[in-house]
Design a protein around this motif. Structure first.
Motif, PDB file in Angstrom:
ATOM      1  N   PRO A  69     -21.266 -68.698   1.277  1.00 53.32           N
ATOM      2  CA  PRO A  69     -21.131 -70.143   1.091  1.00 53.32           C
ATOM      3  C   PRO A  69     -21.090 -70.863   2.444  1.00 53.32           C
ATOM      4  N   ASP A  70     -21.484 -72.123   2.422  1.00 58.26           N
ATOM      5  CA  ASP A  70     -21.403 -72.922   3.638  1.00 58.26           C
ATOM      6  C   ASP A  70     -19.941 -73.116   4.016  1.00 58.26           C
ATOM      7  N   ILE A  71     -19.725 -73.609   5.230  1.00 55.39           N
ATOM      8  CA  ILE A  71     -18.361 -73.801   5.724  1.00 55.39           C
ATOM      9  C   ILE A  71     -18.155 -75.280   6.046  1.00 55.39           C
ATOM     10  N   THR A  72     -16.978 -75.784   5.736  1.00 53.10           N
ATOM     11  CA  THR A  72     -16.660 -77.183   6.038  1.00 53.10           C
ATOM     12  C   THR A  72     -16.136 -77.288   7.466  1.00 53.10           C
ATOM     13  N   PRO A  73     -16.287 -78.462   8.070  1.00 58.68           N
ATOM     14  CA  PRO A  73     -15.710 -78.646   9.396  1.00 58.68           C
ATOM     15  C   PRO A  73     -14.199 -78.385   9.413  1.00 58.68           C
ATOM     16  N   ALA A  74     -13.503 -78.816   8.362  1.00 60.29           N
ATOM     17  CA  ALA A  74     -12.050 -78.615   8.311  1.00 60.29           C
ATOM     18  C   ALA A  74     -11.702 -77.123   8.305  1.00 60.29           C
ATOM     19  N   GLU A  75     -12.452 -76.324   7.536  1.00 57.58           N
ATOM     20  CA  GLU A  75     -12.192 -74.884   7.493  1.00 57.58           C
ATOM     21  C   GLU A  75     -12.453 -74.252   8.856  1.00 57.58           C
ATOM     22  N   LEU A  76     -13.539 -74.649   9.508  1.00 57.12           N
ATOM     23  CA  LEU A  76     -13.846 -74.094  10.829  1.00 57.12           C
ATOM     24  C   LEU A  76     -12.750 -74.461  11.830  1.00 57.12           C
ATOM     25  N   LYS A  77     -12.336 -75.724  11.832  1.00 63.85           N
ATOM     26  CA  LYS A  77     -11.287 -76.156  12.770  1.00 63.85           C
ATOM     27  C   LYS A  77      -9.974 -75.424  12.509  1.00 63.85           C
ATOM     28  N   GLN A  78      -9.660 -75.208  11.236  1.00 65.07           N
ATOM     29  CA  GLN A  78      -8.430 -74.492  10.879  1.00 65.07           C
ATOM     30  C   GLN A  78      -8.487 -73.059  11.420  1.00 65.07           C
TER      31      GLN A  78
ATOM     32  N   ALA B  98      -6.223 -71.282  14.448  1.00 64.81           N
ATOM     33  CA  ALA B  98      -5.485 -70.033  14.218  1.00 64.81           C
ATOM     34  C   ALA B  98      -5.875 -68.945  15.216  1.00 64.81           C
ATOM     35  N   GLY B  99      -6.767 -69.288  16.136  1.00 62.79           N
ATOM     36  CA  GLY B  99      -7.143 -68.340  17.184  1.00 62.79           C
ATOM     37  C   GLY B  99      -8.393 -67.537  16.895  1.00 62.79           C
ATOM     38  N   GLU B 100      -9.031 -67.778  15.768  1.00 60.97           N
ATOM     39  CA  GLU B 100     -10.275 -67.061  15.463  1.00 60.97           C
ATOM     40  C   GLU B 100     -11.390 -67.580  16.370  1.00 60.97           C
ATOM     41  N   LYS B 101     -12.314 -66.683  16.693  1.00 61.71           N
ATOM     42  CA  LYS B 101     -13.458 -67.048  17.523  1.00 61.71           C
ATOM     43  C   LYS B 101     -14.742 -66.599  16.828  1.00 61.71           C
ATOM     44  N   PRO B 102     -15.127 -67.319  15.763  1.00 61.23           N
ATOM     45  CA  PRO B 102     -16.334 -66.927  15.048  1.00 61.23           C
ATOM     46  C   PRO B 102     -17.578 -67.145  15.907  1.00 61.23           C
ATOM     47  N   THR B 103     -18.645 -66.441  15.592  1.00 61.00           N
ATOM     48  CA  THR B 103     -19.922 -66.645  16.274  1.00 61.00           C
ATOM     49  C   THR B 103     -20.530 -67.937  15.738  1.00 61.00           C
ATOM     50  N   ILE B 104     -20.728 -68.897  16.643  1.00 64.85           N
ATOM     51  CA  ILE B 104     -21.271 -70.200  16.266  1.00 64.85           C
ATOM     52  C   ILE B 104     -22.561 -70.411  17.060  1.00 64.85           C
ATOM     53  N   ILE B 105     -23.635 -70.696  16.345  1.00 65.92           N
ATOM     54  CA  ILE B 105     -24.912 -70.958  16.997  1.00 65.92           C
ATOM     55  C   ILE B 105     -25.299 -72.408  16.734  1.00 65.92           C
ATOM     56  N   ASP B 106     -25.498 -73.133  17.823  1.00 70.87           N
ATOM     57  CA  ASP B 106     -25.903 -74.532  17.797  1.00 70.87           C
ATOM     58  C   ASP B 106     -27.430 -74.557  17.911  1.00 70.87           C
ATOM     59  N   VAL B 107     -28.120 -74.990  16.854  1.00 67.40           N
ATOM     60  CA  VAL B 107     -29.581 -74.974  16.871  1.00 67.40           C
ATOM     61  C   VAL B 107     -30.178 -76.322  17.300  1.00 67.40           C
ATOM     62  N   ARG B 108     -29.340 -77.193  17.859  1.00 68.05           N
ATOM     63  CA  ARG B 108     -29.842 -78.466  18.392  1.00 68.05           C
ATOM     64  C   ARG B 108     -30.570 -78.215  19.708  1.00 68.05           C
TER      65      ARG B 108
ATOM     66  N   GLY C  92     -17.052 -72.639  22.290  1.00 64.03           N
ATOM     67  CA  GLY C  92     -17.391 -71.261  21.965  1.00 64.03           C
ATOM     68  C   GLY C  92     -18.764 -71.066  21.352  1.00 64.03           C
ATOM     69  N   SER C  93     -19.473 -72.163  21.112  1.00 64.77           N
ATOM     70  CA  SER C  93     -20.798 -72.038  20.497  1.00 64.77           C
ATOM     71  C   SER C  93     -21.838 -71.681  21.550  1.00 64.77           C
ATOM     72  N   GLN C  94     -22.928 -71.063  21.089  1.00 64.07           N
ATOM     73  CA  GLN C  94     -24.060 -70.809  21.967  1.00 64.07           C
ATOM     74  C   GLN C  94     -25.239 -71.628  21.480  1.00 64.07           C
ATOM     75  N   ASN C  95     -25.989 -72.179  22.423  1.00 66.65           N
ATOM     76  CA  ASN C  95     -27.108 -73.054  22.082  1.00 66.65           C
ATOM     77  C   ASN C  95     -28.405 -72.251  22.029  1.00 66.65           C
ATOM     78  N   ILE C  96     -28.966 -72.173  20.822  1.00 66.17           N
ATOM     79  CA  ILE C  96     -30.280 -71.562  20.611  1.00 66.17           C
ATOM     80  C   ILE C  96     -31.071 -72.561  19.771  1.00 66.17           C
ATOM     81  N   PRO C  97     -31.875 -73.416  20.417  1.00 65.41           N
ATOM     82  CA  PRO C  97     -32.622 -74.416  19.654  1.00 65.41           C
ATOM     83  C   PRO C  97     -33.453 -73.773  18.542  1.00 65.41           C
ATOM     84  N   LEU C  98     -33.556 -74.482  17.423  1.00 62.66           N
ATOM     85  CA  LEU C  98     -34.248 -73.953  16.254  1.00 62.66           C
ATOM     86  C   LEU C  98     -35.642 -73.434  16.590  1.00 62.66           C
TER      87      LEU C  98
END
Length: 99
Positions: free
Chosen positions: A2-11, A15-25, A37-43
């Protein structure tokens, strides 16, 4: 996955989690603001970089863009490449900033 909400990601980040986040902008968009903590990989470059992500095939990956459209495309592409736990950030970076 399922997709993730901004609130869930911020929460989770709070809590100290460091999920893998890819910014496709595009890089210029990333320079204007980014999720820590995100890495930029344009689409447009994602097909060329998919081999670099091979170790993450079974791990959760959160993709985001400005509003959710490009990251939805990235999610579908990664799923086609065998990535099993790709989640799209609902509303993208704009929603993340506002939450």
């Amino acid at each position: 996955m399922p997709d993730i909400t901004p609130a869930e990601l911020k929460q989770r980040q709070a809590a100290g989690e460091k999920p893998t986040i890819i910014d496709v902008r595009e890089p210029w968009e990333n320079e204007e603001g980014r999720i820590e903590g995100s890495q930029n990989i344009p689409l447009g470059t994602l097909p060329d970089k998919v081999a670099d992500l091979e170790d993450l095939k079974e791990q959760e990956i959160i993709v985001h863009c400005k509003g959710g459209g490009r990251s939805s495309t990235a999610q579908a592409f990664l799923n086609q490449q065998g990535f099993t736990r790709v989640r799209n950030l609902l509303g993208g970076f704009q929603a993340y900033q506002k939450s």
